[in-house]
Design a protein around this motif. Structure first.
Motif, PDB file in Angstrom:
ATOM      1  N   ASN A   1     -10.953   3.749   3.899  1.00 31.96           N
ATOM      2  CA  ASN A   1     -11.473   2.738   4.970  1.00 31.96           C
ATOM      3  C   ASN A   1     -12.903   2.426   4.476  1.00 31.96           C
ATOM      4  O   ASN A   1     -13.183   1.287   4.802  1.00 31.96           O
ATOM      5  N   ALA A   2     -13.798   3.232   3.577  1.00 34.78           N
ATOM      6  CA  ALA A   2     -15.024   2.808   3.306  1.00 34.78           C
ATOM      7  C   ALA A   2     -14.829   1.659   2.306  1.00 34.78           C
ATOM      8  O   ALA A   2     -15.808   0.743   2.293  1.00 34.78           O
ATOM      9  N   LYS A   3     -13.751   1.652   1.491  1.00 40.49           N
ATOM     10  CA  LYS A   3     -13.471   0.666   0.437  1.00 40.49           C
ATOM     11  C   LYS A   3     -12.509  -0.501   0.949  1.00 40.49           C
ATOM     12  O   LYS A   3     -12.419  -1.511   0.429  1.00 40.49           O
ATOM     13  N   ASN A   4     -12.217  -0.192   2.126  1.00 38.27           N
ATOM     14  CA  ASN A   4     -11.067  -1.183   2.808  1.00 38.27           C
ATOM     15  C   ASN A   4      -9.889  -1.333   1.976  1.00 38.27           C
ATOM     16  O   ASN A   4      -9.415  -2.561   1.537  1.00 38.27           O
ATOM     17  N   THR A   5      -9.334  -0.282   1.444  1.00 36.23           N
ATOM     18  CA  THR A   5      -8.393  -0.318   0.122  1.00 36.23           C
ATOM     19  C   THR A   5      -7.382   0.569   0.620  1.00 36.23           C
ATOM     20  O   THR A   5      -7.561   1.738   1.155  1.00 36.23           O
ATOM     21  N   VAL A   6      -6.061   0.263   0.377  1.00 29.04           N
ATOM     22  CA  VAL A   6      -4.740   1.026   0.455  1.00 29.04           C
ATOM     23  C   VAL A   6      -4.203   1.281  -0.728  1.00 29.04           C
ATOM     24  O   VAL A   6      -4.038   0.436  -1.584  1.00 29.04           O
ATOM     25  N   TYR A   7      -3.811   2.398  -0.867  1.00 24.10           N
ATOM     26  CA  TYR A   7      -3.182   2.840  -2.189  1.00 24.10           C
ATOM     27  C   TYR A   7      -1.776   3.105  -2.096  1.00 24.10           C
ATOM     28  O   TYR A   7      -1.269   3.973  -0.961  1.00 24.10           O
ATOM     29  N   LEU A   8      -0.907   2.848  -3.196  1.00 23.14           N
ATOM     30  CA  LEU A   8       0.512   3.499  -3.204  1.00 23.14           C
ATOM     31  C   LEU A   8       0.539   4.131  -4.412  1.00 23.14           C
ATOM     32  O   LEU A   8       0.402   3.835  -5.396  1.00 23.14           O
ATOM     33  N   GLN A   9       0.818   5.426  -4.288  1.00 23.78           N
ATOM     34  CA  GLN A   9       1.007   6.405  -5.567  1.00 23.78           C
ATOM     35  C   GLN A   9       2.620   6.583  -5.591  1.00 23.78           C
ATOM     36  O   GLN A   9       3.197   6.899  -4.617  1.00 23.78           O
TER      37      GLN A   9
END
Length: 122
Positions: A73-81
């Protein structure tokens, strides 16, 4: 129009791993709900995974058990591993913003990233 930047693709051998990123540029939007899709050459775009604003996740059968999705949330980023990659995973991967909170209010969106190429070799 909300701008998304998806990245992290590349060339990887079968059995390897990649982490894809989807960054939402508008900092006023928080708790983003994001879906990942992929499109192989000659194929239609298909759903891969998603995460809601309450961190509920969903995965398509072909990647179930091999993929995880998370949020910073701090980076406003979602990751797909993606782990244990297969040749069949080769595709352009796109992220889509479904919704998010802006000023404490839930908003719906329909914004796509430009796509990032994942190529899995034997």
């Amino acid at each position: 129009q909300v701008h998304l930047v998806d990245s992290g693709g590349g060339l990887v051998q079968a059995g390897g791993s990649l982490r894809l990123s989807c960054a939402v540029s508008e900092r006023s939007i928080s708790r983003v709900a994001v879906g990942w899709f992929r499109q192989a050459r000659g194929e239609e775009r298909e759903f891969v995974a998603s995460i809601t604003s309450d961190d509920e996740t969903e995965f398509a059968d072909p990647v179930k058990g091999r993929a995880t999705i998370s949020r910073d949330n701090a980076k406003n980023t979602v990751y797909l591993q993606m782990n244990s990659l297969k040749i069949e995973d080769t595709a352009v991967y796109y992220c889509k913003l479904w919704g998010g909170f802006d000023g404490g209010i839930w908003n719906r969106y329909d914004s796509w990233g430009q796509g990032t190429q994942v190529t899995v070799s034997s």
